[in-house]
Design a protein around this motif. Structure first.
Motif, mmCIF file in Angstrom:
data_model
loop_
_atom_site.group_PDB
_atom_site.id
_atom_site.type_symbol
_atom_site.label_atom_id
_atom_site.label_comp_id
_atom_site.label_asym_id
_atom_site.label_seq_id
_atom_site.Cartn_x
_atom_site.Cartn_y
_atom_site.Cartn_z
ATOM 1 N N ARG A 95 18.337 3.463 -10.335
ATOM 2 C CA ARG A 95 18.155 4.107 -9.042
ATOM 3 C C ARG A 95 16.663 4.274 -8.786
ATOM 4 O O ARG A 95 15.888 4.416 -9.706
ATOM 5 N N ILE A 96 16.278 4.220 -7.516
ATOM 6 C CA ILE A 96 14.897 4.497 -7.126
ATOM 7 C C ILE A 96 14.883 5.773 -6.295
ATOM 8 O O ILE A 96 15.776 5.994 -5.467
ATOM 9 N N TRP A 97 13.893 6.608 -6.545
ATOM 10 C CA TRP A 97 13.717 7.866 -5.819
ATOM 11 C C TRP A 97 12.338 7.849 -5.170
ATOM 12 O O TRP A 97 11.365 7.434 -5.792
ATOM 13 N N ALA A 98 12.271 8.317 -3.954
ATOM 14 C CA ALA A 98 10.998 8.440 -3.242
ATOM 15 C C ALA A 98 10.835 9.891 -2.811
ATOM 16 O O ALA A 98 11.750 10.476 -2.239
ATOM 17 N N ARG A 99 9.668 10.474 -3.135
ATOM 18 C CA ARG A 99 9.374 11.846 -2.716
ATOM 19 C C ARG A 99 8.323 11.786 -1.621
ATOM 20 O O ARG A 99 7.330 11.072 -1.740
ATOM 21 N N TYR A 100 8.565 12.535 -0.563
ATOM 22 C CA TYR A 100 7.690 12.555 0.611
ATOM 23 C C TYR A 100 7.057 13.927 0.779
ATOM 24 O O TYR A 100 7.267 14.821 -0.041
ATOM 25 N N ASP A 101 6.314 14.090 1.881
ATOM 26 C CA ASP A 101 5.715 15.384 2.219
ATOM 27 C C ASP A 101 6.760 16.485 2.186
ATOM 28 O O ASP A 101 7.931 16.252 2.505
ATOM 29 N N ARG A 143 0.865 -1.177 0.000
ATOM 30 C CA ARG A 143 0.000 0.000 0.000
ATOM 31 C C ARG A 143 0.902 1.228 0.000
ATOM 32 O O ARG A 143 1.667 1.447 0.934
ATOM 33 N N LEU A 144 0.812 2.006 -1.065
ATOM 34 C CA LEU A 144 1.614 3.212 -1.190
ATOM 35 C C LEU A 144 0.767 4.410 -0.811
ATOM 36 O O LEU A 144 -0.418 4.465 -1.111
ATOM 37 N N GLY A 145 1.378 5.370 -0.157
ATOM 38 C CA GLY A 145 0.654 6.566 0.247
ATOM 39 C C GLY A 145 1.174 7.073 1.569
ATOM 40 O O GLY A 145 2.322 6.826 1.934
ATOM 41 N N GLY A 146 0.319 7.753 2.300
ATOM 42 C CA GLY A 146 0.748 8.356 3.562
ATOM 43 C C GLY A 146 1.718 9.480 3.291
ATOM 44 O O GLY A 146 1.473 10.346 2.458
ATOM 45 N N ALA A 147 2.863 9.454 3.943
ATOM 46 C CA ALA A 147 3.871 10.490 3.733
ATOM 47 C C ALA A 147 4.545 10.346 2.375
ATOM 48 O O ALA A 147 5.044 11.318 1.814
ATOM 49 N N LEU A 148 4.568 9.133 1.818
ATOM 50 C CA LEU A 148 5.165 8.886 0.506
ATOM 51 C C LEU A 148 4.231 9.427 -0.574
ATOM 52 O O LEU A 148 3.056 9.077 -0.621
ATOM 53 N N LYS A 149 4.749 10.291 -1.438
ATOM 54 C CA LYS A 149 3.915 10.943 -2.447
ATOM 55 C C LYS A 149 4.200 10.481 -3.870
ATOM 56 O O LYS A 149 3.351 10.644 -4.749
#
Length: 89
Positions: free
Chosen positions: A57-63, A4-10
């Motif tokens: 590479r993997i990038w994750a963008r958050y709040d 489940r993706l979501g929450g602080a992860l955008k």
């Protein structure tokens, strides 16, 4: 497999080379897992960026625009799935 993706992860971005052996695990991960992950998270942005000669590479963008990344060079599809799960936490 359920993520489940979501929450602080955008947003998730995956960068890979279409032909490089360093990106073979990323290509396998995408072919085996992308459809299921997207079905479970239809509105979550997962961006796949292909470019010749780059290191995967993997990038994750958050709040608030905070970003984290991790190299995916020579990792297997299961290792990449574990990396995605780490970014979700």
């Amino acid at each position: 497999m359920s993520i489940r993706l979501g929450g602080a992860l955008k947003e998730l971005r995956i960068h890979l080379c279409q032909t490089s052996p360093h990106s073979a695990g990323v290509r396998e991960f995408i072919s085996k897992n992308y459809v299921n992950i997207k079905k479970e998270n239809p509105t979550f942005p997962i961006l796949i960026r292909e470019c010749n000669g780059i290191q995967p590479r993997i990038w994750a963008r958050y709040d608030k625009g905070a970003e984290r990344s991790a190299p995916l060079t020579n990792l297997s599809a299961s290792d990449i799935l574990a990396a995605v799960k780490q970014f979700v936490k």
